[in-house]
Design a protein around this motif. Structure first.
Motif, short mmCIF file in Angstrom:
data_model
loop_
_atom_site.label_atom_id
_atom_site.label_comp_id
_atom_site.label_asym_id
_atom_site.label_seq_id
_atom_site.Cartn_x
_atom_site.Cartn_y
_atom_site.Cartn_z
N ILE A 121 1.97 1.74 -5.23
CA ILE A 121 2.24 2.18 -3.86
C ILE A 121 3.73 2.44 -3.65
CG2 ILE A 121 0.18 1.08 -2.92
CD1 ILE A 121 1.86 -1.21 -1.91
N THR A 122 4.59 1.77 -4.44
CA THR A 122 6.03 2.05 -4.35
C THR A 122 6.33 3.49 -4.78
OG1 THR A 122 6.55 -0.28 -4.81
CG2 THR A 122 8.32 1.33 -5.13
N VAL A 123 5.74 3.91 -5.88
CA VAL A 123 5.94 5.28 -6.35
C VAL A 123 5.40 6.27 -5.33
CG1 VAL A 123 5.26 6.96 -8.11
CG2 VAL A 123 5.95 4.66 -8.79
N VAL A 124 4.24 5.98 -4.75
CA VAL A 124 3.62 6.90 -3.79
C VAL A 124 4.49 7.07 -2.56
CG1 VAL A 124 1.67 7.22 -2.23
CG2 VAL A 124 1.27 6.48 -4.57
N TRP A 125 4.97 5.95 -1.97
CA TRP A 125 5.77 6.15 -0.77
C TRP A 125 7.14 6.77 -1.10
CZ3 TRP A 125 6.18 0.39 -1.28
CH2 TRP A 125 7.49 -0.06 -1.44
N GLY A 126 7.65 6.54 -2.32
CA GLY A 126 8.90 7.19 -2.71
C GLY A 126 8.74 8.71 -2.73
N LEU B 73 1.89 9.42 6.72
CA LEU B 73 1.57 9.11 5.32
C LEU B 73 2.43 7.97 4.78
CD1 LEU B 73 1.17 12.75 3.92
CD2 LEU B 73 -0.65 11.09 4.38
N LEU B 74 3.67 7.91 5.23
CA LEU B 74 4.55 6.83 4.80
C LEU B 74 4.01 5.48 5.27
CD1 LEU B 74 7.23 6.08 3.37
CD2 LEU B 74 8.36 6.29 5.60
N GLY B 75 3.49 5.45 6.50
CA GLY B 75 2.90 4.21 7.02
C GLY B 75 1.71 3.75 6.20
N VAL B 76 0.88 4.71 5.76
CA VAL B 76 -0.28 4.37 4.94
C VAL B 76 0.18 3.79 3.60
CG1 VAL B 76 -2.27 5.29 3.68
CG2 VAL B 76 -1.76 6.11 5.99
N ALA B 77 1.15 4.44 2.97
CA ALA B 77 1.59 4.05 1.63
C ALA B 77 2.32 2.70 1.62
CB ALA B 77 2.49 5.13 1.04
N GLU B 78 3.14 2.45 2.63
CA GLU B 78 3.92 1.21 2.65
C GLU B 78 3.15 0.00 3.16
OE1 GLU B 78 7.88 0.70 3.81
OE2 GLU B 78 8.47 2.78 3.56
#
Length: 498
Positions: A121-126, A147-152
């Motif tokens: 999830i770190t890579v995804v939100w990055g 989308l950032l809220g979902v990923a983090e």
């Protein structure tokens, strides 16, 4: 009495050498074997392996959600033709999926493995943050924040739960602080990065605010990839520890009753137990006095300092010192909270410090005094969070119940971020009476709630003491002991941390 609960399996570290623990040979065995380890060296090994990767990932997690405040000073609103309270809406939208997705994420982490889920999830939100640097209108910015809220969402509750599986009760908050201290340092790094990146304004046709997102997002992706190769899962499978050291860590958990009934499989009752636990909701209420001020000051400290009359470049630099002081206090308070085995006094200290800071800033004090008040706002808001979440972890027993309760607590509490995102409106500048007033109200209510929960815990612990005194000399049957394991923190031999 159950040997897992009443025997001296291990003591709070007293000597760096030859600490002796009695370790269960298996979860169902009644036999014991002696384990001799250097206890301080074991915890140092665990710290070195777990905390650096988690702290760096959370540093970028907080930077990536809060850097929009720095981007605002670099022309974000102007280029995207934003007006009115659209900036506040962009901040608020982040918290809707962030709060909702925390609960399912903590169930996924049990199945997907922490060493895989957290770096993923770190890579995804990055990547999402990198894409944010290329948005060209307000709707695209809203989509990126959503989308950032979902990923983090899964990161913070996932790490809090993950650390609860490694550390005993009164070592837990210090480790939460070393991890969470990265959040307060993110405020300092974010200002420093934004100041430096501001000089890239116009390079390759992109504004400075775009480069803030692109560079910080790229660094996050690299951190997530590195963490994939660094992280480990649970103590029982940790190959960097010897078999005796692994057993020591597991027995340390059992001693402090943070793992009673941990040898369990998922059942729907765990969800129900967490949802109906009164602690979750009073912790959510208390959290609003920390989370709302925290996000309010994080997102708007650049704007507030800028309203004092400083240039954007100077504002970015002036936003750094309060977060450095806050980080130091986070570590100091956590250390003494664990050492004294107390949570509530340090939570109250943090709230008082925060209250002083917001009281200064709502007043008509000179600019220099208000800037001094920002130090109090940031320090108090950040300083109490480790104690709050570690107390929830300490006082909730059972792996699945704890995972769900922490996710519910943190998820609902983060709606305070949505509140904090909307109360500092541009039209209220430079006094921001509405924002500071709401923060003061929530802080005051949290102080009252902490006093209530301490009195409640004392009453419950005292009643359980009386029950166990009545059981003195009575040999309890296996069915009774098994039922108490199932009861977890509801059992008469569980004591709530104050």
């Amino acid at each position: 009495m159950d040997p897992e609960k009443s025997s001296g399996l291990v003591s709070e570290p007293q000597s760096p050498l030859n600490t002796v623990t009695k370790a269960l040979e298996s979860p169902t065995s009644t036999g014991f074997r002696t384990v001799v380890v250097d206890d301080k060296e074991v915890w140092r090994k665990v710290d070195r392996r777990l905390l650096p990767a988690l702290a760096v990932m959370y540093l970028f997690s907080f930077m990536d959600r809060a850097n929009i405040g720095n981007a605002r000073l670099q022309g974000l609103e102007k280029q995207l033709n934003m007006s009115g309270d659209q900036y506040n809406l962009a901040l608020t939208l982040f918290f809707v999926p962030y709060c909702i997705c925390e609960f399912p994420s903590n169930l996924i982490i049990k199945k997907f493995r922490p060493s895989r889920w957290l770096p993923l999830i770190t890579v995804v939100w990055g990547l999402i943050v990198v894409v944010t640097g290329f948005v060209r209108n307000f709707p695209e910015l809203l989509a990126a924040r959503l989308l950032l809220g979902v990923a983090e969402a899964g990161f913070f509750p996932g790490v809090v739960y993950y650390l609860s599986l490694w550390y005993p009760r009164y070592m837990y908050q210090t480790r939460i602080a070393w991890f969470f201290g990265a959040a307060s340092m993110a405020g300092a790094f974010s200002g420093l990065f934004a100041y430096a990146i501001g000089f890239m304004d116009g390079w390759r046709g992109l504004k400075g605010w775009s480069w803030i997102f692109i560079i910080e997002g790229t660094l996050t992706v690299l951190v997530g990839i590195a963490a994939y190769f660094m992280m480990v899962d649970l103590p029982a499978t940790a190959t960097f520890l010897t078999p005796d050291e692994r057993q020591f860590v597991l027995d340390s958990q059992r001693l402090y009753a943070t793992s009673l009934g941990e040898e369990e499989h998922f059942e729907l009752r765990h969800v129900w137990d967490a949802i109906t636990d009164w602690q979750v909701y009073i912790f959510v209420f208390i959290s609003l006095g920390f989370v709302t001020p925290l996000y309010g000051i994080t997102f708007f400290s650049p704007t507030i300092i800028n309203s004092f009359g400083y240039t954007p470049a100077i504002t970015q630099l002036l936003s750094i010192p309060p977060y450095v002081v806050a980080t130091i206090c986070v570590y100091i308070w956590a250390h003494y909270s664990d050492k004294l085995q107390l949570r509530s006094p340090f939570l109250l200290i943090a709230l008082v410090v925060s209250f002083i800071g917001y009281a200064i800033n709502i007043s008509n004090a000179p600019v220099a005094v208000k800037y001094f008040g920002i130090f109090f706002c940031v320090t108090g808001s950040y300083g109490g969070i480790p104690g709050l979440v570690s107390r929830q972890g300490n006082n909730t027993s059972g792996q699945y119940k704890r995972a769900i309760a922490l996710a519910l607590h943190i998820g609902f509490a983060n709606f305070g971020g949505a509140i904090g995102s909307g109360i500092f409106r541009k039209r209220d500048s430079p006094r921001f009476l509405l924002g500071f007033g709401i923060e003061l109200m929530l802080i005051g209510l949290s102080m009252i709630a902490i006093c209530v929960i301490v009195l409640t815990y004392r009453r419950i612990n005292s009643r359980r003491d009386e029950i166990q005194r009545g059981e003195a000399g009575v040999r309890l049957g296996n069915d009774v002991l098994e039922e108490r394991r199932r009861q977890g923190d509801k059992a008469v031999d569980f004591r709530y941390a104050l």
